[in-house]
Design an enzyme around this catalytic site. Structure first.
Site, PDB file in Angstrom:
ATOM      1  N   SER A  81      -8.637   3.210   3.995  1.00  0.00           N
ATOM      2  CA  SER A  81      -7.897   4.268   4.689  1.00  0.00           C
ATOM      3  C   SER A  81      -6.869   4.892   3.769  1.00  0.00           C
ATOM      4  O   SER A  81      -6.324   4.225   2.875  1.00  0.00           O
ATOM      5  CB  SER A  81      -7.182   3.693   5.921  1.00  0.00           C
ATOM      6  OG  SER A  81      -6.313   4.643   6.489  1.00  0.00           O
TER       7      SER A  81
ATOM      8  N   TYR B 174      -2.005  -2.362  10.041  1.00  0.00           N
ATOM      9  CA  TYR B 174      -3.274  -1.723   9.691  1.00  0.00           C
ATOM     10  C   TYR B 174      -3.326  -1.398   8.198  1.00  0.00           C
ATOM     11  O   TYR B 174      -4.313  -1.679   7.519  1.00  0.00           O
ATOM     12  CB  TYR B 174      -3.446  -0.453  10.519  1.00  0.00           C
ATOM     13  CG  TYR B 174      -4.710   0.327  10.238  1.00  0.00           C
ATOM     14  CD1 TYR B 174      -5.925  -0.074  10.768  1.00  0.00           C
ATOM     15  CD2 TYR B 174      -4.680   1.482   9.453  1.00  0.00           C
ATOM     16  CE1 TYR B 174      -7.079   0.650  10.525  1.00  0.00           C
ATOM     17  CE2 TYR B 174      -5.827   2.215   9.212  1.00  0.00           C
ATOM     18  CZ  TYR B 174      -7.032   1.794   9.748  1.00  0.00           C
ATOM     19  OH  TYR B 174      -8.168   2.513   9.499  1.00  0.00           O
TER      20      TYR B 174
END
Length: 249
Positions: free
Chosen positions: A141, A154
């Site tokens: 990401s 995350y």
């Protein structure tokens, strides 16, 4: 194109969103695709139908990730359909929101179990199935590149995936297996319902130099390159697929 003819791929989290686009893209290149999903039967069947309609072939694998024995269960299901894999795409993930003072231990454990631990053991258990000259592509990401306090757990889990990518590239190089990561920016999928708000979507689009949000196909095209023979000399890399997001920061 038929760059992946006679290849077998496994894509985790392929029922919808980015995973679905990756499964369709690899199938369009000639691969037979294992479409993994956790619970949404309707979405997974829809993905398989789309693969079939496009002239590709695939099979469904329903297993939950982030629980004990998940990797063994996944590969046991895979073994019912194929005798080996050429391409592994670790795409499945869960979002973890919250600044460090807001994240509970339960939330943290869940995010790491699905996003970091599962890919680790899926690779470990899959080494005997993955053919020499194969491809491993881990979906990371863009939140690992800039400070993003609202997604602390995350971002940390995806950072672990990126370091794992480097280690595996070194470890599996002698077998001719390439290992790379792909880092999307903001992608328009159903996990981002806030994009229904025009102002919020416009604000997200402004991060990219192209002034738009990404589409799942933007990520799938990069994965297809790495999965093909065209990506044979690329390993240990993290390919940014964010439309140049954050270049001006």
């Amino acid at each position: 194109m038929d760059r992946l003819h006679a290849k077998t791929a496994l894509v985790t989290g392929a029922g919808r969103g980015i995973g679905r686009a990756i499964a369709l893209r690899l199938a369009s290149e000639g691969a037979r695709v294992g479409i993994h999903y956790a619970a949404n039967d309707a979405a997974a069947k829809n993905t398989l139908a789309a693969v079939d309609a496009a002239g590709g072939s695939g099979f469904l694998l329903r297993t939950e990730l982030g629980v004990p024995g998940d990797a063994d269960a996944l590969w046991a299901a895979f073994d019912q359909h194929a005798d080996g894999a050429d391409i592994l795409v670790n795409n499945a993930g869960v979002v973890g929101n919250g600044t460090i003072d807001q994240v509970t231990e339960e939330d943290y454990d869940r995010v790491f179990a699905v996003n970091a631990k599962a890919p680790f053991f899926i690779v470990q258990r899959g080494l005997s199935r993955l053919r020499d000259g194969g491809r491993i592509i881990n979906i990371s990401s863009g939140v690992t590149k800039v400070a993003f306090p609202g997604m602390t757990s995350y971002a940390a889990a995806k950072g672990a995936v990126e370091v794992l990518t480097l280690t595996l590239a070194q470890t599996l190089g002698p077998r001719g297996i390439t290992v790379n990561a792909v880092s999307p920016g903001t992608i328009e999928t159903d996990i981002h319902p806030w994009m229904a708000d025009a102002d919020a979507k416009a604000a997200a689009a402004a991060y990219s130099v192209f002034n738009r949000v990404g589409q799942p196909e933007d990520v799938a095209d990069a994965v297809a390159f790495l999965a093909s023979s065209d990506g044979r000399w690329v390993t240990g890399q993290n390919i940014d697929v964010s439309g140049g997001s954050g270049l001006g920061i």
